[in-house]
Design an enzyme around this catalytic site. Structure first.
Site, PDB file in Angstrom:
ATOM      1  N   ARG A 131       0.908  -1.068   0.005  1.00 13.03           N
ATOM      2  CA  ARG A 131      -0.029  -0.128   0.006  1.00 13.03           C
ATOM      3  C   ARG A 131       0.921   1.284   0.245  1.00 13.03           C
ATOM      4  NH1 ARG A 131      -3.083  -3.696  -0.725  1.00 13.03           N
ATOM      5  NH2 ARG A 131      -5.387  -3.572   0.110  1.00 13.03           N
ATOM      6  N   GLU A 186      -5.008   3.935   6.549  1.00 11.58           N
ATOM      7  CA  GLU A 186      -4.759   3.711   5.020  1.00 11.58           C
ATOM      8  C   GLU A 186      -5.034   4.923   4.276  1.00 11.58           C
ATOM      9  OE1 GLU A 186      -4.212   2.386   1.715  1.00 11.58           O
ATOM     10  OE2 GLU A 186      -6.410   1.254   1.880  1.00 11.58           O
ATOM     11  N   SER A 241     -10.279  -0.617   3.492  1.00 12.01           N
ATOM     12  CA  SER A 241      -9.835  -0.931   4.729  1.00 12.01           C
ATOM     13  C   SER A 241      -9.348   0.464   5.377  1.00 12.01           C
ATOM     14  CB  SER A 241      -8.645  -1.717   4.439  1.00 12.01           C
ATOM     15  OG  SER A 241      -8.735  -3.082   3.769  1.00 12.01           O
TER      16      SER A 241
HETATM   17  N1  EPU Z   1     -10.896 -11.220  10.066  1.00 12.12           N
HETATM   18  C1  EPU Z   1     -11.476 -11.211  11.128  1.00 12.12           C
HETATM   19  N2  EPU Z   1     -12.655 -10.319  11.480  1.00 12.12           N
HETATM   20  C2  EPU Z   1     -12.679  -9.387  10.691  1.00 12.12           C
HETATM   21  C3  EPU Z   1     -12.033  -9.084   9.591  1.00 12.12           C
HETATM   22  C4  EPU Z   1     -10.852 -10.016   9.026  1.00 12.12           C
HETATM   23  O1  EPU Z   1     -11.283 -12.356  11.805  1.00 12.12           O
HETATM   24  O2  EPU Z   1     -13.571  -8.730  11.076  1.00 12.12           O
HETATM   25  C5  EPU Z   1      -9.820 -12.130   9.672  1.00 12.12           C
HETATM   26  C6  EPU Z   1     -10.570 -12.797   8.214  1.00 12.12           C
HETATM   27  O3  EPU Z   1     -10.949 -13.937   8.665  1.00 12.12           O
HETATM   28  C7  EPU Z   1      -8.989 -13.225   7.781  1.00 12.12           C
HETATM   29  C8  EPU Z   1      -8.049 -12.133   7.792  1.00 12.12           C
HETATM   30  O4  EPU Z   1      -8.645 -11.609   9.269  1.00 12.12           O
HETATM   31  O5  EPU Z   1      -8.375 -14.606   8.112  1.00 12.12           O
HETATM   32  C9  EPU Z   1      -7.909 -11.310   6.765  1.00 12.12           C
HETATM   33  O6  EPU Z   1      -8.929 -10.739   6.402  1.00 12.12           O
HETATM   34  P1  EPU Z   1      -9.433 -10.465   4.694  1.00 12.12           P
HETATM   35  O7  EPU Z   1      -9.130 -11.610   4.351  1.00 12.12           O
HETATM   36  O8  EPU Z   1     -10.820  -9.959   4.814  1.00 12.12           O
HETATM   37  O9  EPU Z   1      -8.681  -9.356   4.517  1.00 12.12           O
HETATM   38  P2  EPU Z   1      -7.852  -8.058   5.223  1.00 12.12           P
HETATM   39  O10 EPU Z   1      -6.535  -8.326   5.677  1.00 12.12           O
HETATM   40  O11 EPU Z   1      -8.689  -7.496   5.942  1.00 12.12           O
HETATM   41  C10 EPU Z   1      -6.971  -7.167   3.020  1.00 12.12           C
HETATM   42  C11 EPU Z   1      -6.775  -5.833   2.165  1.00 12.12           C
HETATM   43  C12 EPU Z   1      -7.945  -5.672   1.280  1.00 12.12           C
HETATM   44  C13 EPU Z   1      -8.319  -6.849   0.499  1.00 12.12           C
HETATM   45  C14 EPU Z   1      -8.200  -8.041   1.308  1.00 12.12           C
HETATM   46  C15 EPU Z   1      -8.346  -9.400   0.495  1.00 12.12           C
HETATM   47  C16 EPU Z   1      -5.531  -4.178   3.615  1.00 12.12           C
HETATM   48  C17 EPU Z   1      -5.195  -3.126   4.400  1.00 12.12           C
HETATM   49  N3  EPU Z   1      -6.784  -4.585   3.233  1.00 12.12           N
HETATM   50  O12 EPU Z   1      -7.826  -6.888   3.876  1.00 12.12           O
HETATM   51  O13 EPU Z   1      -8.023  -4.441   0.763  1.00 12.12           O
HETATM   52  O14 EPU Z   1      -9.546  -6.719  -0.228  1.00 12.12           O
HETATM   53  O15 EPU Z   1      -7.225  -8.045   1.942  1.00 12.12           O
HETATM   54  O16 EPU Z   1      -7.165  -9.572  -0.104  1.00 12.12           O
HETATM   55  O17 EPU Z   1      -4.406  -4.694   3.117  1.00 12.12           O
HETATM   56  C18 EPU Z   1      -8.404  -2.043   0.909  1.00 12.12           C
HETATM   57  O18 EPU Z   1      -7.369  -1.876   0.944  1.00 12.12           O
HETATM   58  O19 EPU Z   1      -9.215  -1.219   1.094  1.00 12.12           O
HETATM   59  C19 EPU Z   1      -9.006  -3.518   0.858  1.00 12.12           C
HETATM   60  C20 EPU Z   1     -10.278  -3.484   1.150  1.00 12.12           C
END
Ligand code: EPU
Length: 341
Positions: free
Chosen positions: A167, A337, A241
């Site tokens: 990012r 972010e 995010s």
């Molecule tokens: N999780 C939870 N509870 C929650 C949210 C997440 O337990 O409320 C756990 C999920 O179960 C999973 C892990 O945390 O095991 C990661 O969650 P998720 O796959 O939803 O992705 P993220 O790390 O929260 C990142 C990116 C997203 C992107 C997703 C999918 C960043 C800051 N965000 O989110 O990007 O869509 O991975 O690859 O790196 C964005 O940048 O705006 C964005 C939406």
């Protein structure tokens, strides 16, 4: 000259958080040829100018003193065809998701995992957008920019010169306020190289009854996953995010894992580990937490939402609360972010 400077301009419809704020002056740039004239206006000279894409990575905490310009440059063109790849250029103002679908329908692959990300093509290299195991830097050949201190003179950056990180890019650092992204050149493949092991893409494809997916199938699966977790900004204000997933030293992560064995984490290069901030916020009991109209999304704790009339200050207050709970509980600092103005 086709742009008009409009005074006291409402920005609520131009930021996906749906925050009510105004710009002292506003203009739309829909022709690159107009950039020198725009940069020569007294409003631009007084600077700094705020350059707006889709407004999907932005938190407005008050009215914007000065000039806001919405990048509305359009156009997609094929620059080069090789045996297995193409170089395609898209102007900064193109809608990201429409561009991704355009490439897939043309048989140019690589961006399928980045389907349905809000925003514009021009913003994509700035924060190196990423999802489901792919970052846009993986497909960027060059970024075309305008030098703001030199009347908009063109300068083309190679992928390496963009210094992409998680990012992150040069456009958030030395080039901030100096180079304006006007177009992005992508290198896309004619042969699918699908990445489906990340997130739940494989699971979603099997729920869709697809065993031999095409890139369009992967795009459809990503769209289904995103729609099920992430709020549609047209219905519920948000900027995706709100925090980055923090990257910590691996020994710090090890110690945390002793206490929280289920803490979701990913390797992040030598001696570094990326922690899932959404998991930490969720496990701290903050998913769905609401302070007035500012809230933590009920299905994804990394996303903050505006239930209607939250101000930027309300969102900032909520973010500070989350940061202090996470700091106290896990000893980890969360970094915002979106751009906070
Ligand atoms: N999780 C939870 N509870 C929650 C949210 C997440 O337990 O409320 C756990 C999920 O179960 C999973 C892990 O945390 O095991 C990661 O969650 P998720 O796959 O939803 O992705 P993220 O790390 O929260 C990142 C990116 C997203 C992107 C997703 C999918 C960043 C800051 N965000 O989110 O990007 O869509 O991975 O690859 O790196 C964005 O940048 O705006 C964005 C939406």
């Amino acid at each position: 000259m086709t742009f008009a400077l409009q005074p006291h301009y409402p920005l609520q419809a131009l930021n996906t958080f749906g925050i009510a704020a105004r710009a002292d002056f506003f203009a739309e740039l829909d022709a690159l040829a107009d950039l020198p004239d725009l940069l020569a206006t007294p409003q631009a000279q007084q600077g700094p100018v705020v350059w707006l894409g889709g407004g999907s990575n932005l938190l407005l905490t008050g009215d914007v003193a000065g000039l806001v310009v919405r990048m509305a440059l359009k156009g997609i063109r094929l620059l080069k065809e090789e045996h297995d790849s193409v170089i395609v250029e898209a102007a900064a103002g193109e809608n990201w998701h429409s561009f991704v679908r355009h490439t897939l329908e043309a048989g140019w692959y690589g961006l399928e995992n980045l389907s349905l990300i809000p925003g514009t093509v021009g913003a994509s290299p700035v924060q190196n957008i990423g999802a489901y195991g792919v970052e846009v830097k993986d497909c960027i050949e060059e970024v075309v920019t305008a030098e703001l201190d030199h009347g908009g003179r063109e300068r083309i950056l190679t992928n390496a010169e963009c210094r992409f990180g998680y990012r992150d890019s040069v456009f958030k650092h030395e080039a901030a306020g100096r180079l304006l992204v006007t177009a992005v050149r992508f290198k896309l493949s004619r042969t699918p190289r699908l990445i489906t092991a990340y997130g739940d893409i494989d699971g979603e494809l099997s729920r869709m009854g697809i065993s031999h997916p095409t890139p369009l199938d992967v795009s459809a699966a990503v769209m289904r996953i995103r729609s099920s977790k992430l709020p549609d900004p047209a219905k519920l204000g948000n900027a995706g995010s709100f925090f980055k997933n923090p990257i910590v030293d691996s020994d710090v992560a090890e110690a945390l894992l002793q206490r929280y064995p289920k803490l979701v984490n990913y390797p992040a290069g030598a001696g570094k580990t990326k922690l899932a901030a959404g998991w930490m916020i969720d496990q701290a009991g903050l998913k769905g937490y609401r302070d007035g109209d500012a809230a933590v999304h009920e299905r994804q704790a990394l996303v903050l939402v505006n239930h209607g009339s939250a101000s930027g200050a309300d969102i900032v207050r909520l973010a500070e609360h989350i940061r202090s709970v996470v700091r106290e509980r896990y000893g980890v600092e969360l970094e915002c972010e979106p751009v906070v103005l």
